[in-house]
Design an enzyme around this catalytic site. Structure first.
Site, PDB file in Angstrom:
ATOM      1  CB  SER A  45      12.187  85.643   1.137  1.00 31.48           C
ATOM      2  OG  SER A  45      11.806  84.322   0.839  1.00 31.48           O
ATOM      3  N   GLY A  46       9.778  85.678  -1.230  1.00 29.01           N
ATOM      4  CA  GLY A  46       8.500  85.046  -1.565  1.00 29.01           C
ATOM      5  C   GLY A  46       8.311  83.742  -0.817  1.00 29.01           C
ATOM      6  CG  LEU A  47      10.814  79.763   0.836  1.00 30.84           C
ATOM      7  CD1 LEU A  47       9.844  78.684   0.385  1.00 30.84           C
ATOM      8  CD2 LEU A  47      12.252  79.228   0.808  1.00 30.84           C
ATOM      9  CG  ASP A  57       7.939  80.412  -3.109  1.00 29.41           C
ATOM     10  OD1 ASP A  57       7.290  81.429  -3.441  1.00 29.41           O
ATOM     11  OD2 ASP A  57       9.172  80.314  -3.196  1.00 29.41           O
ATOM     12  CG  ASP A  84      11.119  86.579  -4.295  1.00 30.92           C
ATOM     13  OD1 ASP A  84      10.942  86.683  -5.518  1.00 30.92           O
ATOM     14  OD2 ASP A  84      11.183  85.492  -3.694  1.00 30.92           O
ATOM     15  CG  ASP A  86       6.990  85.107  -6.580  1.00 27.96           C
ATOM     16  OD1 ASP A  86       8.124  84.864  -6.115  1.00 27.96           O
ATOM     17  OD2 ASP A  86       5.943  84.882  -5.960  1.00 27.96           O
ATOM     18  CD  GLU A 113      11.091  83.683  -9.663  1.00 26.21           C
ATOM     19  OE1 GLU A 113      11.512  84.234  -8.614  1.00 26.21           O
ATOM     20  OE2 GLU A 113      10.704  82.503  -9.701  1.00 26.21           O
ATOM     21  CE  LYS A 119       7.974  80.977  -7.267  1.00 22.98           C
ATOM     22  NZ  LYS A 119       8.768  81.874  -6.421  1.00 22.98           N
ATOM     23  CG  ASN A 121      11.540  77.697  -3.856  1.00 26.55           C
ATOM     24  OD1 ASN A 121      12.542  76.998  -3.944  1.00 26.55           O
ATOM     25  ND2 ASN A 121      11.533  78.856  -3.212  1.00 26.55           N
ATOM     26  CB  SER A 122      14.598  78.244  -7.885  1.00 30.06           C
ATOM     27  OG  SER A 122      14.084  79.454  -8.359  1.00 30.06           O
ATOM     28  NE  ARG A 158      15.064  83.817  -8.786  1.00 28.38           N
ATOM     29  CZ  ARG A 158      14.527  83.422  -7.630  1.00 28.38           C
ATOM     30  NH1 ARG A 158      14.169  84.326  -6.714  1.00 28.38           N
ATOM     31  NH2 ARG A 158      14.339  82.149  -7.387  1.00 28.38           N
ATOM     32  CG  HIS A 189      18.613  81.370  -7.691  1.00 31.01           C
ATOM     33  ND1 HIS A 189      19.500  81.209  -6.657  1.00 31.01           N
ATOM     34  CD2 HIS A 189      17.394  80.995  -7.183  1.00 31.01           C
ATOM     35  CE1 HIS A 189      18.867  80.754  -5.588  1.00 31.01           C
ATOM     36  NE2 HIS A 189      17.593  80.614  -5.879  1.00 31.01           N
TER      37      HIS A 189
HETATM   38  C1  SPV Z   1      12.960  83.453  -2.126  1.00 32.20           C
HETATM   39  O1  SPV Z   1      13.563  83.733  -1.107  1.00 32.20           O
HETATM   40  O2  SPV Z   1      11.731  83.335  -2.156  1.00 32.20           O
HETATM   41  C2  SPV Z   1      13.684  83.237  -3.356  1.00 32.20           C
HETATM   42  C3  SPV Z   1      15.006  82.692  -3.289  1.00 32.20           C
HETATM   43  O3  SPV Z   1      13.116  83.446  -4.401  1.00 32.20           O
HETATM   44  S1  SPV Z   1      14.851  81.025  -3.572  1.00 32.20           S
HETATM   45  O4  SPV Z   1      13.983  80.473  -2.567  1.00 32.20           O
HETATM   46  O5  SPV Z   1      16.193  80.508  -3.462  1.00 32.20           O
HETATM   47  O6  SPV Z   1      14.303  80.803  -4.886  1.00 32.20           O
HETATM   48 MG    MG Z   2      11.163  83.561  -4.267  1.00 31.71          MG
END
Ligand code: SPV
Ligand code: MG
Length: 545
Positions: A45-47, A57, A84, A86, A113, A119, A121-122, A158, A189
């Protein structure tokens, strides 16, 4: 290790007719924990990767830093990792290079994505986020697919349309364009707490290609619902890094407040669990094969069962070896000397006041019958410690380090150290006199001399002694077997309880396995009385090296 390579494993997960699950990891350790829990795949996971470095992130972690962490994760596990990625960290060209670098580290796939670099975080103001132009994003997907070497390396596209506040129609349009550009799966997502828009997408999507979801926000949805809507892959996207945070905060708080480890010890992983996860055992095994020079097969046995005489007050609550000499106990001195030689398998045979023996770095065995027995009974208590190469030594010796150095440098099977200086044969020092095949000829380097007898008689066979055995010997290779055989013979005979190491050495001679003699001249002493103890302090000060 799975026989199927990692990209193919990931492809199989995406194409499986069941709903599959992968879990987030953010370093080698957490990746391993995901694998050990039974998961068939890992979400890098990027986060979580950025959070574990305490950065945002927002592509604050550079892509090469991400790839470096992935290398550890990949090395630590045999299950596939989906990164992930990004936005692919740039344009189509950055994407191509990313794919090549990921494949080199055996990462099985990447998810990109359709947002803009850098980017966000969503879940941070998702509706304000700008989406990438569809054709540009399709170019990135194509470039990645063309760059991959392994046919099964997976590129997941994504769709962020729902996050950015676009409707279902735009989301499906994008998903379809990405599929046609070559994406192996579509990740749709949502930031809503209910799965409605995801399920609507899934129903509209049908079975065009595998669908991936991240139900972080709609976490209370029963998993069965995902199955019914034919979701291929569910990503638990951040739950190990969140576990870490909560656990670390609790431990840190407790330690800060209590200023003690007591409340924490039972709640944290053991140190041996860390070693297990690191694979420490494998290294120990490998050392046996590849690192023989580290004296893995060598042990030392220190005989320290008797009280010793003539030191009444000093040995009232401890054995002689625990008396400090120049600030360090005699036993500590022994253990340090052995460790300096790379000998770490050290056994002390205690008896009198053995509970007072406490020296880190050595193991204690106890001759319970120390009062009615002597050295050879003590030795039998330490039989498990007789290694391929073993040094036997009296506990009450002080000696200069070169003596042990030289002993360890010799390559004979049985070696005894004999002091040829006259002072040690002086009156009152009648025990352990050594009669050898030749006297010490100091002009000769590595003179080949064998032992003929150790005796307390000053004129064995009408001869003068050649020196005094100092209470140090070494048995290695075949010498070990000879030593054990001689010990067994003596044990079978009468009076074993009162025999000492000299009797064992004499039996070796009798059996035709006379030990070689290493002559020294002084530079050692044993401690038998208070006067010795005083001299020992001086000796230690002078020869602490
Ligand atoms: C991540 O885990 O970094 C994701 C999922 O991209 S989210 O944090 O929900 O965007
Ligand atoms: Mg991410």
């Amino acid at each position: 290790m799975s026989a199927v390579n990692k990209p193919t494993q990931l492809k199989n997960l995406l194409l499986s007719d069941r709903t599959e699950f992968i879990l987030e990891a953010h370093n080698g350790l957490s990746a391993k924990i995901v694998e050990e829990a039974g998961f068939s795949g890992i979400w890098a996971s990027g986060l979580a990767l950025s959070a574990q470095h305490a950065v945002r992130d927002n592509n604050e972690l550079s892509w090469t830093q991400v790839v470096n962490v992935l290398e550890f994760m990949s090395d630590a596990t045999a299950i596939p990792i989906l990164l992930d990625g990004d936005t692919g960290y740039g344009d189509f060209n950055n994407m191509r290079r990313l794919v090549r670098k990921l494949e080199q580290r055996d990462v099985a796939g990447v998810c990109i994505e359709d947002k803009l670099f850098p980017k966000t975080n969503s879940f941070i103001q998702g509706e304000k986020q700008e989406l990438e132009d569809i054709d540009t994003f399709c170019g990135k997907i194509k470039a990645g697919k063309d760059a991959q070497v392994d046919d099964d390396f997976c590129i997941v596209a994504r769709v962020e349309a729902l996050i950015a506040g676009w409707g279902l129609e735009e989301a499906v349009k994008r998903g379809e364009a990405y599929r046609q550009a070559g994406a192996d799966a579509i990740l749709i997502h949502s930031k809503l707490s209910q799965p409605d828009e995801i399920l609507a997408f899934a129903d509209e999507w049908g079975n065009r290609c595998p669908l991936v979801i991240v139900p972080t926000k709609y976490y209370s949805t029963p998993t069965e619902v995902f199955r019914q809507h034919k979701i291929s892959l569910v990503i638990w996207a951040n739950h190990l890094v969140r576990t870490n945070i909560a656990a670390m905060q609790a431990t840190a708080r407790t330690l800060f407040e209590s200023e003690s480890l007591v409340d924490v010890e039972g709640r944290v992983a053991t140190v041996s669990e860390i070693f297990r996860l690191q694979g420490a055992d494998e290294l120990l095994e490998a050392e046996k094969i590849y690192a023989k020079s580290a004296r893995q097969d060598t042990s030392a046995i220190i005989l320290a069962a008797s009280r010793g005489q003539g030191m009444d007050e000093l040995t009232r609550t401890r054995p002689k070896v625990m008396i400090p000499v120049a600030g360090k106990t005699v036993l500590r001195r022994h253990v340090d000397r052995f460790k300096a030689q790379g000998i770490n398998d050290i056994t002390v045979v205690g008896g009198y006041q053995s509970e007072a023996i406490d020296v880190q770095g050595s193991a204690l065995v106890v001759n319970e019958d120390w009062e009615n027995s002597d050295e050879l009974v003590s030795l039998t208590c330490a039989l498990d410690s007789v290694a391929t190469d073993t040094v036997l030594i009296y506990g009450d010796l002080l000696f200069r380090s070169y003596i042990l150095n030289n002993l360890m440098d010799w390559d004979g099977e049985l070696l005894v150290v004999v002091d040829s200086s006259p002072i040690h044969q002086a009156q009152g020092n009648k025990h352990d006199l050594a009669y050898c095949s030749a006297p010490d000829d100091r002009a000769m380097y590595q003179q080949k001399v064998t032992l003929e007898q150790i005796s307390s008689a000053g004129d064995w066979n009408g001869r003068n002694p050649d020196g005094r055995w100092i209470g140090m010997m070494r048995a290695r290779g075949g010498g070990r077997a000879h030593l054990l055989e001689a010990l067994k013979q003596l044990q079978a005979g009468a009076g074993f309880d009162s025999l000492g190491l000299p009797d064992l050495i004499n039996r070796l001679v009798l059996n035709g396995h006379a030990p070689q003699v290493q002559y020294i001249s002084g530079h050692w002493m044993d401690i038998n009385n208070l006067e010795d103890l005083q001299r020992a302090g001086d000796f230690a000060h002078r020869h602490d090296s």
